[in-house]
Design a protein around this motif. Structure first.
Motif, short mmCIF file in Angstrom:
data_model
loop_
_atom_site.label_atom_id
_atom_site.label_comp_id
_atom_site.label_asym_id
_atom_site.label_seq_id
_atom_site.Cartn_x
_atom_site.Cartn_y
_atom_site.Cartn_z
N ASP A 299 0.83 -1.20 0.00
CA ASP A 299 0.00 0.00 0.00
C ASP A 299 0.87 1.26 0.00
OD1 ASP A 299 -2.06 -1.80 0.28
OD2 ASP A 299 -2.38 -1.39 2.42
N ILE A 300 0.40 2.31 -0.66
CA ILE A 300 1.08 3.61 -0.60
C ILE A 300 0.05 4.73 -0.41
CG2 ILE A 300 3.04 2.91 -2.04
CD1 ILE A 300 1.69 4.64 -4.31
N THR A 301 0.51 5.82 0.18
CA THR A 301 -0.28 7.05 0.30
C THR A 301 0.61 8.20 -0.12
OG1 THR A 301 -1.59 6.18 2.14
CG2 THR A 301 -1.54 8.57 1.86
N THR A 302 0.17 8.98 -1.10
CA THR A 302 0.99 10.11 -1.54
C THR A 302 0.98 11.21 -0.48
OG1 THR A 302 -0.85 11.17 -2.70
CG2 THR A 302 0.50 9.63 -3.96
N GLU A 303 2.11 11.86 -0.31
CA GLU A 303 2.26 12.93 0.68
C GLU A 303 3.22 13.98 0.14
OE1 GLU A 303 3.81 10.25 3.72
OE2 GLU A 303 2.06 10.70 4.94
N VAL A 304 3.23 15.14 0.79
CA VAL A 304 4.22 16.14 0.43
C VAL A 304 5.60 15.61 0.82
CG1 VAL A 304 2.63 18.06 0.67
CG2 VAL A 304 3.96 17.33 2.66
N GLY A 307 7.50 12.57 1.88
CA GLY A 307 6.63 11.42 1.72
C GLY A 307 6.64 10.90 0.29
N PHE A 308 5.76 9.95 0.01
CA PHE A 308 5.69 9.33 -1.32
C PHE A 308 5.18 10.36 -2.32
CE2 PHE A 308 4.58 6.69 -4.80
CZ PHE A 308 5.34 5.53 -4.69
N ALA A 309 5.94 10.60 -3.38
CA ALA A 309 5.63 11.66 -4.35
C ALA A 309 4.41 11.33 -5.19
CB ALA A 309 6.82 11.90 -5.26
N THR A 310 3.50 12.30 -5.32
CA THR A 310 2.33 12.11 -6.17
C THR A 310 2.75 11.86 -7.62
OG1 THR A 310 0.25 13.09 -6.92
CG2 THR A 310 2.08 14.61 -6.55
N ASP A 311 3.89 12.42 -8.03
CA ASP A 311 4.37 12.24 -9.41
C ASP A 311 4.91 10.84 -9.67
OD1 ASP A 311 3.60 14.72 -10.20
OD2 ASP A 311 5.61 15.61 -10.22
N LEU A 312 4.96 9.99 -8.64
CA LEU A 312 5.38 8.59 -8.82
C LEU A 312 4.23 7.62 -8.53
CD1 LEU A 312 8.95 8.74 -7.23
CD2 LEU A 312 8.40 8.38 -9.64
N GLU A 331 -4.40 8.74 -3.00
CA GLU A 331 -3.90 10.00 -3.56
C GLU A 331 -4.42 11.17 -2.73
OE1 GLU A 331 -2.09 12.76 -5.10
OE2 GLU A 331 -1.72 10.91 -6.23
N THR A 332 -3.53 11.88 -2.07
CA THR A 332 -3.94 12.97 -1.18
C THR A 332 -3.52 14.35 -1.67
OG1 THR A 332 -1.93 12.96 0.19
CG2 THR A 332 -3.65 11.38 0.77
N GLU A 335 -6.67 15.96 -6.86
CA GLU A 335 -7.88 15.25 -7.23
C GLU A 335 -7.76 14.87 -8.71
OE1 GLU A 335 -9.02 19.60 -8.05
OE2 GLU A 335 -7.56 18.45 -6.89
N ASN A 336 -8.55 13.91 -9.12
CA ASN A 336 -8.62 13.53 -10.53
C ASN A 336 -7.29 13.01 -11.06
OD1 ASN A 336 -10.14 13.18 -12.87
ND2 ASN A 336 -9.58 15.17 -13.71
N ARG A 337 -6.51 12.32 -10.19
CA ARG A 337 -5.22 11.83 -10.67
C ARG A 337 -5.21 10.31 -10.82
NH1 ARG A 337 0.87 14.25 -9.45
NH2 ARG A 337 1.32 14.31 -11.67
N PHE A 338 -6.36 9.75 -11.13
CA PHE A 338 -6.43 8.33 -11.45
C PHE A 338 -6.88 8.13 -12.90
CE2 PHE A 338 -7.27 7.30 -6.72
CZ PHE A 338 -5.93 7.04 -6.51
N MET A 339 -6.64 9.11 -13.76
CA MET A 339 -7.11 9.02 -15.13
C MET A 339 -6.41 7.92 -15.91
SD MET A 339 -7.86 12.92 -16.33
CE MET A 339 -6.16 13.47 -16.15
N HIS A 340 -5.27 7.44 -15.41
CA HIS A 340 -4.56 6.36 -16.08
C HIS A 340 -5.21 5.00 -15.82
CE1 HIS A 340 -2.92 7.21 -12.11
NE2 HIS A 340 -2.70 5.91 -11.99
N VAL A 341 -6.09 4.92 -14.84
CA VAL A 341 -6.68 3.63 -14.46
C VAL A 341 -7.43 2.97 -15.62
CG1 VAL A 341 -8.41 2.51 -12.99
CG2 VAL A 341 -6.72 4.08 -11.99
#
Length: 429
Positions: A299-304, A307-312, A331-332, A335-341
Motif C-alpha cells: 500500500d502507498i499514500t501520496t504525501e508532500v 513522503g511518497f511523491a504524487t508524481d510517482l 492519492e492525497t 484530485e482527478n489523478r487516477f485518469m490512467h486507471v
C-alpha cells in the motif's frame, strides 16, 4: 501525433543516466528574469517544457543560448534588457509553470500581464494562492478576460505569508518575487521539495538573502539587485524513480547514474517492501529483480515531500498491477489523478477506484492493447505496463511524455527494451 510502441517481455540490463530535474529547471529559468546579468544553468534537461519556457523568455527579450559544457548540457540566460512584460495565452497555455514568470517580472520591472495557465488536467490546481501571496507583497492585481495584470510601481514590500496548505508552485513563485521586495518576507507552511531547495540555493548564489533552507518556514530579506552566475540543476528524482520502477517491473539489473538516491527514499523503501532488491552506490541506484518471482502487493499514500511523491503514484500503481495480492493506492495531493486507471484496465489490470483510493488486484500477466496517455506521469505508467504486457502496446499522445522525460526511447532501448517511436501516428482510440 507521435505514439510509442513497446514489445513486452524484454528484461532491462544496463545503466541509465539521470537528467536534470524538469521541475527545478523551469523555475530556475524563470529566476533568470530577476537579474540583468547572465545566468548559466548546467545539467539542463532538453524537454518540451524547457523549450516552451525558453520561447516565452525570448518573448520578453531574454537571450537564451543552448550549449554543451564540461558538465554536459547547459543553457545561458541573459535578461539584461526586458523588452516586454506581456505573456500571451498562446505561450503560457502550453505549460502551467509558465505562470511563475509573473512574480519575477513584477519584482524586476514593477508590472506584468500574464495569461492564466493551462497544462495537465489533473485537478483544478488554482493559482489563487499565487495571486493572494503577490497581493500581500503589495501588488495591485486585476483579472480580466483570462489575464492577470499586476503592478507595483513603488516595488514589492515584505510580508508574513502563511499558506493555507502546502503548495510547491506558490512557495516557489512567492520566494522568487520576495528576493527583490523591500524588507523581510516570511513564508509559513512552505513546501520543502528538493526542487525548492535547489531554487533557494541558486538564488542565494545570485545574492539573495534567504534563511530556512529545507524547512517549512522561509525568511527572505529583500535585496536591491541580484547577480548572475553558474548553477547546476539538481538531478530529476521523478525520472530516477520512474526508471527504478520500470527496472523492477521488467526485471533484470539497471544502474541509475548521476542521481541523488536520498531523494527517492520513500519510493525505494516501498519497492524493497514489495521484494525488489535496491543497492545504493554513491550517487547511483542499482535495481535488481528476478522476473520469475512475483512481487508482493504494497500500500502507498501520496504525501508532500519527504513522503511518497504524487508524481510517482501512477508508476507505482503500474508495478502493483502485476504484484501478488491487493494493494491500496491513496492519492492525497491532487484530485482527478487516477485518469490512467481506465488505460491500465485496457491492458488487463484489475483496479477499482473509490474517491481518492484505488484498490489494485494484481494479475499474473498484462495483455498488449492501444492506450492513450492522459498526463505527463501517467504516460510513464503506460510505458512501464507495456514493458511486461504480452504483445505490442502502443501509447498515443506521447507529447505528454515528451514534456518530462528526456530521450526516453534511447535510455530504455540501451537497456534492452524493445521500444520505438512512431512519428505522426493518428490517435489509436
Amino acid at each position: 501525433m507521435d505514439s510509442i510502441a513497446i514489445e513486452g517481455g524484454a528484461r532491462l540490463n544496463g545503466s541509465i543516466p539521470v537528467s536534470g530535474a524538469k521541475n527545478s529547471a523551469i523555475k530556475l529559468m524563470a529566476a533568470s528574469i530577476l537579474t540583468d546579468q547572465p545566468l548559466r544553468l548546467t545539467n539542463m534537461p532538453r524537454l518540451a517544457d524547457t523549450r516552451f519556457l525558453g520561447e516565452l523568455l525570448r518573448h520578453f527579450g531574454v537571450s537564451v543560448t543552448e550549449g554543451h559544457g564540461e558538465d554536459g548540457q547547459e543553457t545561458l540566460f541573459d535578461a539584461g534588457d526586458i523588452t516586454s512584460t506581456f505573456a500571451p495565452y498562446d505561450l503560457v497555455r502550453q505549460m502551467r509553470a509558465s505562470f511563475n514568470v509573473l512574480g519575477p517580472l513584477l519584482a524586476r520591472t514593477g508590472h506584468a500581464k500574464v495569461s492564466l495557465p493551462g497544462g495537465c488536467t489533473i485537478g483544478a490546481r488554482p493559482v489563487d494562492l499565487h495571486i493572494d501571496a503577490l497581493t500581500r507583497l503589495g501588488a495591485m492585481i486585476e483579472l480580466d478576460e483570462g489575464y492577470v495584470s499586476a503592478t507595483a510601481p513603488g516595488g514589492l514590500r515584505g510580508a508574513v505569508i502563511e499558506f493555507p496548505f502546502v503548495s510547491v508552485g506558490a512557495t516557489e513563485h512567492t520566494l522568487m518575487a520576495a528576493t527583490l521586495a523591500k524588507g523581510t518576507t516570511v513564508l509559513k507552511r512552505a513546501a520543502r521539495e528538493p526542487e525548492i531547495g535547489d531554487l533557494v540555493q541558486c538564488l542565494t548564489m545570485m545574492g539573495a538573502r534567504i534563511e530556512g533552507l529545507d524547512t517549512d518556514e522561509l525568511t527572505i530579506h529583500g535585496v536591491e539587485r541580484l547577480n548572475g552566475g553558474t548553477w547546476s540543476v539538481i538531478p530529476d528524482r521523478i525520472e530516477m524513480g520512474s526508471y527504478a520502477v520500470a527496472a523492477a517491473m521488467a526485471g533484470g539489473e539497471v544502474r541509475l547514474t548521476k542521481g541523488r538516491p536520498e531523494l527517492i527514499a520513500a519510493l525505494t523503501d516501498k519497492m524493497i517492501e514489495a521484494g525488489v532488491e535496491i543497492e545504493i552506490d554513491g550517487q547511483d541506484v542499482i535495481v535488481r529483480r528476478d522476473p520469475v518471482r512475483r512481487l508482493k502487493a504494497v500500500d502507498i499514500t501520496t504525501e508532500v515531500y519527504p513522503g511518497f511523491a504524487t508524481d510517482l503514484q501512477a508508476q507505482f500503481m503500474a508495478l502493483m498491477t502485476v504484484a501478488e495480492g491487493e494493494s491500496v493506492v491513496r492519492e492525497t495531493i491532487f484530485e482527478n489523478r487516477f485518469m490512467h486507471v481506465p488505460e491500465l484496465a485496457r491492458l488487463g489490470a484489475h483496479i477499482e477506484v473509490h474517491g481518492n483510493e484505488a484498490r489494485v488486484h494484481g494479475v499474473e500477466t498484462l495483455k498488449a492493447a492501444p492506450v492513450m496517455a492522459t498526463d505527463l506521469r501517467a504516460s510513464m505508467s503506460l510505458i512501464m505496463a507495456g514493458l511486461v504486457a504480452e504483445g505490442e502496446t502502443t501509447v498515443g499522445r506521447v507529447y505528454h511524455l515528451d514534456r518530462g522525460f528526456e530521450r526516453l526511447e534511447e535510455k530504455l532501448g540501451a537497456c534492452g527494451a524493445r521500444i520505438r517511436r512512431i512519428r505522426g501516428a493518428a490517435d489509436e482510440h
